[in-house]
Structures are given as C-alpha cells and as structure tokens.
Design a protein around this motif. Structure first.
Motif, mmCIF file in Angstrom:
data_model
loop_
_atom_site.group_PDB
_atom_site.id
_atom_site.type_symbol
_atom_site.label_atom_id
_atom_site.label_comp_id
_atom_site.label_asym_id
_atom_site.label_seq_id
_atom_site.Cartn_x
_atom_site.Cartn_y
_atom_site.Cartn_z
ATOM 1 N N ASP A 357 0.827 -1.211 0.000
ATOM 2 C CA ASP A 357 0.000 0.000 0.000
ATOM 3 C C ASP A 357 0.859 1.257 0.000
ATOM 4 O OD1 ASP A 357 -2.135 -1.685 0.045
ATOM 5 O OD2 ASP A 357 -2.710 -1.304 2.123
ATOM 6 N N THR A 358 1.773 1.348 -0.960
ATOM 7 C CA THR A 358 2.634 2.528 -1.073
ATOM 8 C C THR A 358 2.128 3.443 -2.179
ATOM 9 O OG1 THR A 358 4.147 1.302 -2.508
ATOM 10 C CG2 THR A 358 4.648 1.358 -0.157
ATOM 11 N N GLY A 359 2.562 4.706 -2.141
ATOM 12 C CA GLY A 359 2.103 5.684 -3.103
ATOM 13 C C GLY A 359 2.759 5.559 -4.457
ATOM 14 N N ALA A 360 3.948 4.970 -4.509
ATOM 15 C CA ALA A 360 4.642 4.739 -5.778
ATOM 16 C C ALA A 360 5.256 3.341 -5.701
ATOM 17 C CB ALA A 360 5.688 5.823 -6.009
ATOM 18 N N ALA A 361 6.423 3.163 -6.330
ATOM 19 C CA ALA A 361 7.059 1.852 -6.309
ATOM 20 C C ALA A 361 7.321 1.406 -4.882
ATOM 21 C CB ALA A 361 8.372 1.903 -7.088
ATOM 22 N N LYS A 383 -0.920 2.441 -4.931
ATOM 23 C CA LYS A 383 -2.290 2.107 -4.536
ATOM 24 C C LYS A 383 -3.310 3.137 -4.993
ATOM 25 C CE LYS A 383 -5.228 0.990 -0.612
ATOM 26 N NZ LYS A 383 -5.335 0.807 0.845
ATOM 27 N N ALA A 384 -2.996 4.421 -4.807
ATOM 28 C CA ALA A 384 -3.970 5.456 -5.122
ATOM 29 C C ALA A 384 -3.648 6.192 -6.417
ATOM 30 C CB ALA A 384 -4.057 6.453 -3.962
ATOM 31 N N ASP A 385 -2.658 5.710 -7.192
ATOM 32 C CA ASP A 385 -2.218 6.431 -8.382
ATOM 33 C C ASP A 385 -3.033 6.009 -9.603
ATOM 34 O OD1 ASP A 385 -0.310 8.190 -9.789
ATOM 35 O OD2 ASP A 385 0.193 6.326 -10.813
ATOM 36 N N THR A 386 -3.508 6.964 -10.367
ATOM 37 C CA THR A 386 -4.305 6.671 -11.560
ATOM 38 C C THR A 386 -3.659 7.221 -12.828
ATOM 39 O OG1 THR A 386 -5.616 8.683 -11.207
ATOM 40 C CG2 THR A 386 -6.452 6.628 -10.247
#
Length: 545
Positions: A357-361, A383-386
């Motif tokens: 559950d990280t924002g990037a790699a 996780k939250a990146d679109t």
C-alpha cells in the motif's frame, strides 16, 4: 528563604545542622542522600523553587568528586524557570509519576542547561525518574546541554518530557560529546523528541539510546547528525514529523557506524500537500537499519510521502527485516527510495523487507545509486495512483549496478510488463524473482534475467525491451541486429512484439542466435527500398520444457 538544614560548609570537617543538633562529620553526612527540600524547595507547584534547587545543585557540586551524594527530588511538583546542571551532580526523583519539574520560563529559557564552557559529565552522572513539563508552549527545551564545551559520560533514564521545543537537546557544532546513554524515556507534544548533533571539530560517539518513545512530536521524533559508533534500539515513534514539509519521524544525517534496531514508526504523515518521510538517512556511511515496522497514513493526491529515504552521498547502507506500509500519496512517494538522482549512493543492501500500500514503487533506486535487493516482497504499490506513467513494483531504472534476487512483486496498479523494471547503462541481474506483471530489463550493457516467474505458475518468463532503428533496406535484402539477454540459450523460445514505430511491409523474424543473444532479422520482400521507422521491440524469453 528558610533552610531546614544548613549545608553551607559541606566541604569542611563538620556540618552544623541547627541549634541543639548533634555535629556530624562530612563522611557521616555523605552516607545520606541530599534532598532539594534541605535547601527550602517546597514542591507544591505554585512556589518558585528555582533558587532553592540551584543552591542544592551548587552545594553538591562543591563536594569532592567521587564523594558527591545524589541530589533527590522527593515526590512533588517543583516550579522553576531555569536550572544549571553541574559536573558529577546526579539528580533523581522518586518516580516520573510522582516527581515533576514544571518549567515556566520565557522563550528560550530551558528547564535544565549545562554550565557555559564547562565539561559536563563523568562518573556516570545521571538524571532519573523525573517528569518534565512546560507550561507556556513549545518555546524552550527540557534538557539543553549545548553551552558545555564537552559532554562525556551522562545517563538520562526513566524520564518523561511534555511540551518542549526539544525534549532532549545535546550538542551543536561547538560541543563534543560521547558516552551518553538515554534509556526508557518518553517525549510527547514537543517539536523534536531527541535532538543530538555532533561537533564539526571532533568525534561525537558512543551514543546509546534504548527504549525511547516519541509521541506527537511535530517536526522530528529523533533528529541526529554527525555521530559515530552509536546504537539506537527499541525505538517507538508515533504521530511524529507531521507538521512541516521535509519533516521526518526519524532523520539521521552525516553519521558513520550507526545501528538502529527494533523500530516502530506509525501514522506520521498528514493529509495535506506537504512532503514527509517516516525515516531518513542522508550522507551516512556504514548505517544499519533493521527489524521494524513503519506504517504511514494516507495523504492527499498532492502530498509526497515516503517510507524510508536514503539521500545524499551514502555508502554501505543495510536495510533488513523491515515492513513499510500506508505511504499512499501521489506518484512519487515510494516505500523505500534509494538515492536522490544526483549524489552517489553505493553498496545499499535491502534484505527481507516488505512494502505494501505505497504511493509509488515499493522499492526504487534513483540514478547514481546501486545495490542489492534480496528476499523482499512488494505488494500493491501505486495504490492510489491513476496516472498512465510507467508504474513498476521494484524500480531499478538507475545508472548503477543492481542485483535483485528472490523477490516477489504483485499489485493491481502495476503497469503491465513492469513488475520489476530495470534499465539504464549499467549491469542488471534479476534472479529467481516472481512478478506476474512481468519483468522489463533494458540496458546498453548486460542484463541477466534467470529463473524468474512472470506467469505466476512457476514458468520462466523473461522480458527485455530494445529500440531498433534499422537503416534503409534494399529490395529483396535483409537487415539483422542482435539484442543481448544474458541467460538465453538455444533451448529458449522467443516471443516478440514491436511496441512503437512502424515496420511497413518488412517481414521480421526473431530467434535465439547464440547463448545470451537474440537475433532480429528484417527482410524487405518488395521491389523498392524501405527505410523503416525506429521501433521499440519487447522480447519475451520462455524456457522450453
């Protein structure tokens, strides 16, 4: 001020204890513990006890070294402005539940300071079992020892600090220190829990911090710089580093031979646009961070929140047995981020770590950083990146040499084909890894991909991309080029597809030419020359069974 006992001549042969009292020798008196109440301190929380306590400190300091008694603070609430500690004077409360020192001084008036220019410490000098609290906001420190010329041999143990700029502040560019032990202490509602900074003119070493907790420290739970040969163990940092951009729960800079072991960091990021990190290492060498859990808190789409960052010029950094989660912000906040893209960062080893559950790699190496990732797991990165940007799970698109061994990557937001993405102008080795989203490895040098599973079913699947820019091919003629994929053999099957660019009417064929070499042959069957556009080809190597 009324004294209940007269200790003015503690250094002489006899002590007068008042009218009608029996004379006692100094040696007899030294069998007792001296109390601040002997000097008129009240401890009721309203009487200013500063002068009485300072008189007690000064009197004990006047006794010969190795004969000085401990200065006791019996249960009570001692209201003070500022006290000056003295060499070899040890201070003890009944317990941090029952002995309180309340600091009511103005801005910059610290509760306890070192004597200016003196060498503080020696003979295991200590402060124990006291609760320090600030009444007028975070404008000063609880313990500030920066005015001393040197601090050597002190213990701060079983203390609690509430509401200060720095709970404990030791050292600056002019203060050398060593042999400092901080144990079983708690800092809460301060700006910085523990601030420790070595001297620029000499070694500051042998710092031992054990069982240290920082809670709701707005800028840093721990901030340490310019220290060597030191150990931090059993550290808990909760809701620290949440206030300003660039804050960390823990931050170590310009340190050498430091070990941080058994670490628990939780929920230190905040839901706004600032940039924060759970743990930072900057310009350090021979630094070990092992055994811990780092849990972030979801940021906004504009925040940049990292788990662990290693930046500046670093070498010999070891990260092991760590779990990093919840750094889900925008597309730049990785679970573990190595290198800043400018300075060299050499010989980084990441082993037995988990990110999810990280924002990037989950794990990322920037340019000018190299190292090994061993036995680690990345789950649900980005996780939250679109965005439509390339989103790998393990990202080693840097110009340093890398080895990735025995790692596992999986997540719904990983870009297809980029479970592990390795590229740039240096050797890459990816061995015995599992990545259902695929492995992409492009390099102008050697790429070794062996015994990897990109199908999720145990089958070997190696992937490499290469940009082909053929010249003009005459009618009825061939053009051939080779792509190096270390580990290829004549028993392997090649699947391929051009990613971008066009080949017009050319008839391509791809096969394993020799060991470690894939050969691409383009044939022009037309009656005219063809000048094909550049094309990016993706080759997938699958071992025949």
């Amino acid at each position: 001020m009324t004294k209940t006992r007269d200790l003015a001549d503690l250094g002489g042969g006899f002590i007068q204890a008042g009218t009608g009292a029996v004379q006692r020798t100094v040696e007899s008196k030294l069998q007792d513990v001296v109390s601040v109440k002997d000097f008129g301190a009240v401890g009721d929380g309203t009487t200013d006890d500063t002068s009485a306590i300072q008189a007690a400190i000064d009197a004990v300091a006047g006794i010969a070294e190795f004969q000085r008694p401990v200065l006791l603070f019996p249960s009570g609430n001692y209201l003070i402005t500022q006290l000056t500690w003295s060499t070899n004077v040890s201070i003890k409360g009944d317990s941090r539940r029952s002995t309180r020192i309340t600091c009511s001084g103005g801005s910059g008036v610290h509760a306890l300071v070192a004597p200016a220019g003196a060498i503080l410490g020696g003979s295991s000098q200590y402060i124990r079992d006291i609760y320090f609290v600030r009444t007028t906001g975070q404008t000063a420190d609880a313990i500030n020892l920066n005015d001393a010329s040197a601090v050597n041999g002190i213990v701060i143990e079983n203390c609690w600090f509430n509401g200060f700029d720095n709970a404990i502040n030791i050292g600056d560019s002019d203060t050398a220190f060593g042999d400092i032990w901080i144990s079983n202490c708690v800092a809460e509602l301060s700006k910085i829990g523990l601030a420790i900074s070595g001297s620029t003119s000499g070694n500051s070493d042998d710092i031992m911090v054990d069982l240290f907790t920082a809670f709701k420290c707005s800028q840093f739970g721990i901030k340490a710089s310019k220290i060597i040969d030191s150990t931090f163990s059993n550290i808990r940092l909760a809701w620290c580093g949440y206030q300003d951009s660039g804050s960390y729960a823990a931050y170590f800079s310009d340190c050498t031979d430091v070990v941080v072991d058994t670490l628990n960091v939780q929920t230190s990021v905040n839901q706004d646009s600032a940039t924060r990190r759970l743990f930072g290492i900057s310009n350090c060498s021979s630094f070990i961070l092992s055994s811990g859990s780092l849990r972030g808190r979801a940021g906004t789409s504009t925040s940049t929140d990292y788990g662990i960052t290693v930046i500046g010029t670093c070498s010999n950094i070891a990260l092991s047995n760590l779990s990093i989660s919840g750094t889900e912000s925008n597309s730049t906040g990785a679970g573990i981020s190595i290198g800043d893209g400018v300075n060299s960062c050499n010989d980084v080893v990441i082993s037995a770590c988990q990110t999810f559950d990280t924002g990037a790699a989950g794990i990322k190496f920037a340019n000018s950083a190299n190292g090994t990732i061993f036995g680690s797991s990345v789950k649900n990165p980005w996780k939250a990146d679109t965005t439509t940007a390339t989103r790998p799970g393990i990202d080693v698109r840097s110009n340093g040499d890398h080895v990735v061994i025995g790692c596992s990557v999986n997540g719904t937001n990983i870009t297809t084909g980029h479970g592990i993405h390795a590229s740039s102008d240096s050797d890459k080795k990816i061995i015995s890894c599992t990545a259902p989203q695929g492995i992409t490895a492009t390099s102008t040098t050697r790429v070794f991909i062996d015994s990897c599973d990109t199908q999720g079913n145990g089958n070997l699947g190696q992937v490499v991309t290469a940009t082909i820019d053929p010249p003009s091919i005459a009618a009825g003629s061939y053009y051939s080029t080779t792509v190096t994929l270390i580990g290829a053999t004549s028993q392997d099957h090649v699947e391929w597809a051009p990613g971008t660019g066009t080949l017009g009417d050319l008839l391509p064929s791809v096969f394993v030419s020799t060991a470690d070499t894939i050969k691409l042959v383009l044939y022009n069957p037309t009656a005219s020359a063809i000048d094909p556009a550049s094309a990016t080809w993706t080759f997938k190597l699958k071992q025949l069974t």
